[in-house]
Design an enzyme around this catalytic site. Structure first.
Site, PDB file in Angstrom:
ATOM      1  N   GLY A 131      -5.563  39.354  40.714  1.00  0.00           N
ATOM      2  CA  GLY A 131      -5.320  38.696  42.103  1.00  0.00           C
ATOM      3  C   GLY A 131      -4.179  39.291  42.986  1.00  0.00           C
ATOM      4  O   GLY A 131      -4.149  39.295  43.944  1.00  0.00           O
ATOM      5  N   PRO A 156      -5.992  42.326  36.038  1.00  0.00           N
ATOM      6  CA  PRO A 156      -6.284  42.841  37.355  1.00  0.00           C
ATOM      7  C   PRO A 156      -7.612  43.577  37.614  1.00  0.00           C
ATOM      8  O   PRO A 156      -8.142  44.296  36.796  1.00  0.00           O
ATOM      9  CB  PRO A 156      -5.160  44.096  37.465  1.00  0.00           C
ATOM     10  CG  PRO A 156      -4.815  44.337  36.142  1.00  0.00           C
ATOM     11  CD  PRO A 156      -5.217  43.318  35.259  1.00  0.00           C
ATOM     12  N   ARG A 216      -8.788  44.612  41.555  1.00  0.00           N
ATOM     13  CA  ARG A 216      -8.384  45.367  42.723  1.00  0.00           C
ATOM     14  C   ARG A 216      -7.236  46.353  42.446  1.00  0.00           C
ATOM     15  O   ARG A 216      -7.122  47.374  42.944  1.00  0.00           O
ATOM     16  CB  ARG A 216      -8.109  44.230  43.869  1.00  0.00           C
ATOM     17  CG  ARG A 216      -8.211  44.551  45.280  1.00  0.00           C
ATOM     18  CD  ARG A 216      -7.643  43.752  46.046  1.00  0.00           C
ATOM     19  NE  ARG A 216      -8.442  42.364  46.061  1.00  0.00           N
ATOM     20  CZ  ARG A 216      -9.576  42.133  46.556  1.00  0.00           C
ATOM     21  NH1 ARG A 216     -10.042  42.971  47.379  1.00  0.00           N
ATOM     22  NH2 ARG A 216     -10.311  40.947  46.391  1.00  0.00           N
ATOM     23  N   ARG A 246     -17.800  43.982  51.872  1.00  0.00           N
ATOM     24  CA  ARG A 246     -16.742  43.227  52.471  1.00  0.00           C
ATOM     25  C   ARG A 246     -16.538  42.783  53.902  1.00  0.00           C
ATOM     26  O   ARG A 246     -16.016  41.783  54.221  1.00  0.00           O
ATOM     27  CB  ARG A 246     -15.531  43.894  51.607  1.00  0.00           C
ATOM     28  CG  ARG A 246     -15.667  43.916  50.228  1.00  0.00           C
ATOM     29  CD  ARG A 246     -14.388  44.355  49.558  1.00  0.00           C
ATOM     30  NE  ARG A 246     -13.263  43.448  49.764  1.00  0.00           N
ATOM     31  CZ  ARG A 246     -12.227  43.350  50.410  1.00  0.00           C
ATOM     32  NH1 ARG A 246     -11.848  44.453  51.358  1.00  0.00           N
ATOM     33  NH2 ARG A 246     -11.171  42.422  50.549  1.00  0.00           N
ATOM     34  N   TYR A 301     -16.677  38.723  54.400  1.00  0.00           N
ATOM     35  CA  TYR A 301     -15.471  37.942  54.686  1.00  0.00           C
ATOM     36  C   TYR A 301     -14.477  38.710  55.541  1.00  0.00           C
ATOM     37  O   TYR A 301     -13.318  38.525  55.570  1.00  0.00           O
ATOM     38  CB  TYR A 301     -14.646  37.456  53.332  1.00  0.00           C
ATOM     39  CG  TYR A 301     -14.650  38.235  52.014  1.00  0.00           C
ATOM     40  CD1 TYR A 301     -15.321  37.289  51.112  1.00  0.00           C
ATOM     41  CD2 TYR A 301     -14.341  39.268  52.064  1.00  0.00           C
ATOM     42  CE1 TYR A 301     -15.541  37.946  49.734  1.00  0.00           C
ATOM     43  CE2 TYR A 301     -14.415  40.067  50.629  1.00  0.00           C
ATOM     44  CZ  TYR A 301     -15.135  39.435  49.748  1.00  0.00           C
ATOM     45  OH  TYR A 301     -15.189  39.932  48.471  1.00  0.00           O
ATOM     46  N   CYS A 348     -30.217  45.761  60.120  1.00  0.00           N
ATOM     47  CA  CYS A 348     -30.620  45.035  61.486  1.00  0.00           C
ATOM     48  C   CYS A 348     -29.843  43.422  61.107  1.00  0.00           C
ATOM     49  O   CYS A 348     -30.540  42.666  60.803  1.00  0.00           O
ATOM     50  CB  CYS A 348     -32.299  45.075  61.565  1.00  0.00           C
ATOM     51  SG  CYS A 348     -32.902  46.333  61.669  1.00  0.00           S
ATOM     52  N   GLU A 349     -28.585  43.495  61.345  1.00  0.00           N
ATOM     53  CA  GLU A 349     -27.941  42.256  61.229  1.00  0.00           C
ATOM     54  C   GLU A 349     -26.665  42.441  62.208  1.00  0.00           C
ATOM     55  O   GLU A 349     -26.119  43.513  62.036  1.00  0.00           O
ATOM     56  CB  GLU A 349     -27.308  42.138  59.781  1.00  0.00           C
ATOM     57  CG  GLU A 349     -28.325  41.746  58.654  1.00  0.00           C
ATOM     58  CD  GLU A 349     -28.907  40.302  58.669  1.00  0.00           C
ATOM     59  OE1 GLU A 349     -28.293  39.293  59.531  1.00  0.00           O
ATOM     60  OE2 GLU A 349     -30.063  39.985  58.164  1.00  0.00           O
ATOM     61  N   TYR A 385     -14.728  45.742  44.554  1.00  0.00           N
ATOM     62  CA  TYR A 385     -15.691  45.156  45.213  1.00  0.00           C
ATOM     63  C   TYR A 385     -16.418  46.128  46.287  1.00  0.00           C
ATOM     64  O   TYR A 385     -16.856  45.556  47.569  1.00  0.00           O
ATOM     65  CB  TYR A 385     -14.908  44.006  45.865  1.00  0.00           C
ATOM     66  CG  TYR A 385     -14.197  43.289  45.061  1.00  0.00           C
ATOM     67  CD1 TYR A 385     -14.945  42.583  43.959  1.00  0.00           C
ATOM     68  CD2 TYR A 385     -12.783  43.277  44.809  1.00  0.00           C
ATOM     69  CE1 TYR A 385     -14.163  41.738  42.788  1.00  0.00           C
ATOM     70  CE2 TYR A 385     -11.932  42.752  43.723  1.00  0.00           C
ATOM     71  CZ  TYR A 385     -12.953  42.037  42.748  1.00  0.00           C
ATOM     72  OH  TYR A 385     -12.227  41.173  41.843  1.00  0.00           O
TER      73      TYR A 385
END
Ligand SMILES: *Cc1c(COP(=O)(O)O)cnc(C)c1O
Length: 411
Positions: free
Chosen positions: A234, A271, A273, A309, A313, A341-342, A369
């Protein structure tokens, strides 16, 4: 073309020419640096274990490299375990987390001798005990504590709240303690927690750690001897150039101070990230510039299928020029978008870049990620990956081809 970025000492345009785009590039030196930072930070408590969270990036080369470097691993699925087995990691170096471990996954992990199952619920406790009984062995477990840390005070955290699906609340754990300690098919080794990701504020992390130590004391007083505390992952990295990079020390120091009183306790961290994000770059070429009355779109050959990513989010990744035909171009405000196509398919909003078609940009801090979330949406083959060691690039994953897109289908 003039490269405006070197990765591991190699001009970005050379990498693009040799391996094509979109392309993930990892600089081994930066991974080594991140690992060294952890090692130094934890040196005062030799009895520690660093368990890399495989879900952040499961590329075999990376896992092999980290295994050689002596790391342990935290997994959340049988597939991640299979990846570790593939590179020669033994079960004794693996802890198994996750809220929904299937019977098949648990049996696979037991047969490989996984060192600890991080229990997320009473239902899982029952499942593990039943499987232990069926196999005639004691299953090594730790319990994930949900410390219910108030999000109002600490808005960065998102998995340590009552409404989250993770772990047992403190009172729930207290109710279960005697059963856990007495279960003939469970070997209760420790407590763990993981309260959220990309944390920049050490305060909630410290509070969660204090909760684990206090519970350890409480159980010790009741005659329950535990072997380890696992503080999860984290710890954040810097994604925005204007942010400061969180230091490990403020996160770890309170834990290390308190751990001085428990010389036989193993302290563990998971860990993801913070070990690999900063070492990864996504290189992508500008296909075209599209201007509308309101916007200038820089359309690149990477998209949400390479790096989810931003779409998932609204994550921010710094985007910098990697090679340019004309260095005198003016910088202009733009949106960096992919071909999918989004409307959610963007890589960067409200950026300022001096690029034209054929130039390249690098999306930074993409080592965690990134590739693990790559998909084949829009029937897009997944990108290649390159690893740079001592100034030499090596292809560690082939670019997918069209045959691979449908080789497992029947019609
Ligand atoms: C995701 C996860 C981690 C790693 O998180 P990072 O934010 O990448 O450090 C560690 N432990 C568990 C249980 C996780 O779910």
């Amino acid at each position: 073309m003039k490269s405006t970025l070197n990765i591991g000492g190699i001009p970005a345009f050379e990498l693009a020419q040799q391996f094509g785009t979109p392309l993930y590039v990892y600089d081994q030196a930066l991974i080594a640096q991140a690992q060294e930072e952890w090692k130094n930070a934890l040196s005062m408590h030799p009895n520690h274990r660093l368990c890399y969270a495989v879900k952040a990036n499961g590329s075999l080369k990376l896992l092999h490299y980290l295994a050689q470097a002596g790391l342990h691993f935290d997994i959340v699925s049988g597939g991640e375990l299979a990846r570790l087995v593939k590179v020669g990691v033994g079960g004794e170096r693996v802890v198994f987390s996750g809220v929904g471990k299937s019977i098949a996954e648990i049996e696979m992990a037991l047969s490989i001798g996984v060192s600890c199952f991080n229990i997320e619920s009473v239902a899982e406790m029952d499942r593990l005990s039943d499987i232990g009984k069926a196999h005639g062995c004691k299953v090594p477990v730790a319990v994930r504590v949900n410390p219910e840390i108030d999000a109002k005070t600490h808005p960065y955290i998102s998995t340590g709240l009552t409404e989250n699906k993770f772990g047992l609340t403190i009172n729930h754990l207290r109710e279960q303690a005697a059963r856990l300690a007495d279960d003939p098919w469970l070997n209760w080794l420790g407590l763990d927690c993981h309260i959220g990701s990309n944390m920049h504020d050490p305060a909630p992390y410290g509070l969660a750690a204090k909760t684990l130590f206090d519970l350890l004391d409480e159980f010790t007083a009741k005659g329950i001897a535990l072997h380890h505390l696992d503080f999860g992952g984290g710890i954040g990295v810097r994604y925005r150039p204007e942010d400061s990079r969180p230091l490990l020390k403020p996160f770890l120091q309170p834990i290390l101070e308190r751990a001085k009183n428990y010389p036989h306790l193993t302290i563990m961290f998971e860990p993801g990230r913070r070990l690999v994000a900063e070492a990864g770059f996504l290189l992508t070429q500008v296909e075209m510039i599209k201007t509308t009355p309101s916007h200038r779109f820089v359309v690149v050959d990477a998209s949400m299928t390479e790096l989810l990513r931003p779409a998932l989010y609204q994550a921010f990744h710094e985007i910098v020029p990697a090679w340019q035909a004309d260095e005198s171009l003016p910088s202009e405000p733009c949106e960096v978008v992919g071909p999918v196509c989004e409307s959610a398919d963007f890589l960067g909003k409200q950026r300022t870049l001096a690029v034209q078609a054929g130039d390249g940009v690098a999306i930074k801090t993409a080592g965690a990620y990134g590739m693990v979330m790559a998909s084949n949406y829009n029937a897009r083959p997944r990108p290649a990956e390159v690893w740079i060691e001592n100034g030499k690039p090596r292809l560690i994953r082939e670019r997918e081809n069209y045959d691979q897109l449908f080789r497992d289908e029947h019609f």
